[in-house]
Design a protein around this motif. Sequence first.
Motif, PDB file in Angstrom:
ATOM      1  N   PRO A 357       0.821  -1.213   0.000  1.00 57.45           N
ATOM      2  CA  PRO A 357       0.000   0.000   0.000  1.00 57.45           C
ATOM      3  C   PRO A 357       0.856   1.265   0.000  1.00 57.45           C
ATOM      4  O   PRO A 357       2.066   1.198   0.195  1.00 57.45           O
ATOM      5  N   ILE A 366      -3.758   7.783   3.942  1.00 54.11           N
ATOM      6  CA  ILE A 366      -4.786   8.785   3.631  1.00 54.11           C
ATOM      7  C   ILE A 366      -4.132  10.053   3.108  1.00 54.11           C
ATOM      8  O   ILE A 366      -4.533  10.623   2.102  1.00 54.11           O
TER       9      ILE A 366
ATOM     10  N   LYS B  20      -7.851  -0.260  -1.831  1.00 58.42           N
ATOM     11  CA  LYS B  20      -6.782  -1.262  -1.897  1.00 58.42           C
ATOM     12  C   LYS B  20      -5.417  -0.581  -1.870  1.00 58.42           C
ATOM     13  O   LYS B  20      -4.489  -1.048  -1.225  1.00 58.42           O
ATOM     14  N   ARG B  21      -5.323   0.544  -2.599  1.00 63.56           N
ATOM     15  CA  ARG B  21      -4.054   1.260  -2.664  1.00 63.56           C
ATOM     16  C   ARG B  21      -3.661   1.775  -1.274  1.00 63.56           C
ATOM     17  O   ARG B  21      -2.491   1.963  -0.985  1.00 63.56           O
ATOM     18  N   MET B  22      -4.670   2.047  -0.448  1.00 65.62           N
ATOM     19  CA  MET B  22      -4.388   2.556   0.893  1.00 65.62           C
ATOM     20  C   MET B  22      -4.167   1.422   1.886  1.00 65.62           C
ATOM     21  O   MET B  22      -3.953   1.668   3.071  1.00 65.62           O
ATOM     22  N   GLY B  23      -4.214   0.194   1.405  1.00 62.58           N
ATOM     23  CA  GLY B  23      -3.896  -0.930   2.271  1.00 62.58           C
ATOM     24  C   GLY B  23      -5.035  -1.362   3.170  1.00 62.58           C
ATOM     25  O   GLY B  23      -4.813  -2.016   4.191  1.00 62.58           O
ATOM     26  N   VAL B  24      -6.262  -1.012   2.824  1.00 57.24           N
ATOM     27  CA  VAL B  24      -7.402  -1.447   3.642  1.00 57.24           C
ATOM     28  C   VAL B  24      -7.571  -2.961   3.498  1.00 57.24           C
ATOM     29  O   VAL B  24      -7.421  -3.514   2.404  1.00 57.24           O
ATOM     30  N   ALA B  26      -8.659  -6.738   3.019  1.00 58.20           N
ATOM     31  CA  ALA B  26      -9.467  -7.280   1.925  1.00 58.20           C
ATOM     32  C   ALA B  26     -10.942  -7.451   2.296  1.00 58.20           C
ATOM     33  O   ALA B  26     -11.834  -7.088   1.530  1.00 58.20           O
ATOM     34  N   VAL B  29     -12.663  -4.128   2.262  1.00 54.92           N
ATOM     35  CA  VAL B  29     -12.814  -3.635   0.887  1.00 54.92           C
ATOM     36  C   VAL B  29     -14.022  -4.308   0.256  1.00 54.92           C
ATOM     37  O   VAL B  29     -14.834  -3.676  -0.411  1.00 54.92           O
ATOM     38  N   VAL B  56     -12.316   8.801   3.698  1.00 49.23           N
ATOM     39  CA  VAL B  56     -11.613   7.853   4.559  1.00 49.23           C
ATOM     40  C   VAL B  56     -10.909   8.604   5.667  1.00 49.23           C
ATOM     41  O   VAL B  56     -10.196   9.571   5.413  1.00 49.23           O
ATOM     42  N   THR B  57     -11.136   8.194   6.879  1.00 51.13           N
ATOM     43  CA  THR B  57     -10.359   8.696   8.006  1.00 51.13           C
ATOM     44  C   THR B  57      -9.700   7.468   8.627  1.00 51.13           C
ATOM     45  O   THR B  57     -10.023   6.347   8.229  1.00 51.13           O
ATOM     46  N   PRO B  58      -8.779   7.669   9.568  1.00 49.09           N
ATOM     47  CA  PRO B  58      -8.149   6.489  10.170  1.00 49.09           C
ATOM     48  C   PRO B  58      -9.169   5.565  10.848  1.00 49.09           C
ATOM     49  O   PRO B  58      -8.877   4.405  11.093  1.00 49.09           O
ATOM     50  N   LEU B 129     -13.087   1.084  10.298  1.00 45.66           N
ATOM     51  CA  LEU B 129     -11.773   0.480  10.119  1.00 45.66           C
ATOM     52  C   LEU B 129     -11.354  -0.063  11.472  1.00 45.66           C
ATOM     53  O   LEU B 129     -11.606   0.558  12.488  1.00 45.66           O
ATOM     54  N   PRO B 134      -4.672  -0.319   8.859  1.00 48.28           N
ATOM     55  CA  PRO B 134      -4.717  -1.380   7.858  1.00 48.28           C
ATOM     56  C   PRO B 134      -3.966  -2.608   8.322  1.00 48.28           C
ATOM     57  O   PRO B 134      -3.079  -2.526   9.171  1.00 48.28           O
TER      58      PRO B 134
END
Lengths: 537, 135
Positions: A357, A366, B20-24, B26, B29, B56-58, B129, B134
């Motif tokens: 990521p 973010i 996905k790019r932010m590593g959330v 699977a 997602v 999206v926030t933490p 989250l 992530p």
Amino acid sequence: MNDEEFHPLTFDHDRCIGRRSCLRVCPTQALRIRHGHPELVEERCIDCGECIKVCERKAIRPLTHPLHELERWTRTVAVPCVVLYTQLPVTTREMRDALLASGFTDVASISPACEEGWLAIEIYVSEHRERWPLLASDCPTVVRLVQARYPSLVDRLLPLLPPREVAARAARERVAAEQGVSPSRVGVIYVTPCPSKMVSIIDHPGMRRSHLDAAVSIADLFPGLLSAVKHPSARRGSDDEAETASGLRWAWVGGRSSWLPDESTLTVAGLSNVIRILDDVEDGRLGDYALISAMACVEGCVGGPLAVENPYVARARAIRLTRTLPDEGVDRAAVAHRYLTGEYFTDTAIAPRPVAPLDEVMEGAIEKMRQRESLLAGLPLIDCGACGAPTCAAFADDVVSGTASRRACPFAPEQQTEEGVEMNLSEVVTRLEGRLVAGERRASEIVRGGYASDLLSDVMANAREGDLWVTLQRHANIVAVASVRELAAIVLVAGREPEDAARTRAEEEGVPIIVTPLSTFEVIGRLHAAGLRGRAS
Amino acid sequence: MGLDFTSAGRASTGIKDALKRMGVEAALVRRVAVAAYEAEMNVVMHAWRGRLTLRVTPDVIVVEAADEGPGIADVELAMQEGYSTATDDMRELGFGAGMGMSNMKRNADDFRVDTVVGKGTTVHIGVALRPGGPS
């Protein structure tokens, strides 16, 4: 694992003339042009071979085992992919004789393994209705695509051995027994239409070890096969000829990939199509299909990068060959029994291998995603490739990930707009001979303009989002103002350090603070000279 | 994007790619994807135009689908499984099972519908989250 990835291709820079067609064709955006030549972003590559196919200069070479390596074993058994039979207008028997004349001591048939594997699929699918649609796992590129891009779908990949593995295991047992040699002295070699099989031999998802020892390319074997077909000699090795019409059908899209009825299978080929179907599955759709049979190559395996014959001719020939072969040969009751012993299953479940990521922690990810969006908004979105990335979006991703410089884009970075240029914070720091004392993780933040004032309410009223704020105030309230107005950063002049409370709050809220030894007059003069502008009033 | 079926699903794909790019993780997602796709299809099928927004926030992922459209007269009824106002044309395409709203709710930790008949609807889908960010 990611540090030592193997991908079955090499770049020949001497042959490359920089046409960049590989850059555009790559379905996972795994290529970048650096210094005029392609480079691989390894974690993104899924070994599809599209770049190999598209390069007319042959500057991207597939990696398979060279033919001379066949001498390493006492016996070398060829396990030909059914595509091989379609490469010349000959019978399956003649093609197998040609293999025996080309350095193999034995030939095995893959059709029985196809039929066994398809029966295993039929049983498994009917037992796991709750996970429909399941995904066929015989195309290594599709498996890799799912691992990299659809981690939530890996548990839908069939945990069953593909036909080539079932055939390889049977071939080794047969030849070792027939010839009275140790199984380890038998080399089992896949004759392959695509380089992705190399990857599955070296590291097969879900298997401790592949049953295959090597893969040789149909293209590499082709000259030898051609001359052997023209000048046939007496056959020398062992052969278990058992190819069937059903097995041959595996070679092309929509031919055959399981014993499931046609209406319960969704067949898709070509990676861009496969990606759209997998997106649908991820969105919770297509559950009314039992199986999705996905192939990376548009025409199916006859369209593999290492096949020689035109894929449509190859398919037409395969259809003719099916008329000369028995329909099927599987003993269903025996296979169903063997299924219960577990011998068609992989050793473990297939694990996801997602691309790393943007950042390890969510806050960072973010922030980087925000920077990526803001950078992208200033790009022309024409995907010209001049920067070396395949698309503007990929370029923005590269910049925030730190693998590319904004300057690589001839259009966007520091482009002259009516309002002046943009620059990032690290450049501001350099120009001001300053240092970033808070909010370091936003060093690539884009600055769009500037505002100078020491009156907080004036800044609240007149500064714009993305502005740099030049001030001598150093108390905690400046952070609140910068945060509310979404300013890019605060510049403290004349070497003034922020108060501790200001520093703490800036870290908390992610507001960058730059401390510079220069005076306000000098700071503004330098930034204006570099092209940064204030609001026109 | 109302009634443009050719690009239906594109917004939810964009949302997935970003997450996905932010590593959330699977599984999260996938939940967001299912809910976002249903929300997007509702806009495509029923509204005149609309917009999907991802925030999206933490702590939380929020998808907001705001449309200008006919609105929903009886939200409680619309939430019932099997209830649908899709036309026969839409059903022919495989939509209109009456599972959309309940599917969104099932995948959301926080689900709200604000609607004004004759004006439009805003669906708010929140997915928490996990603490620690992530995976």
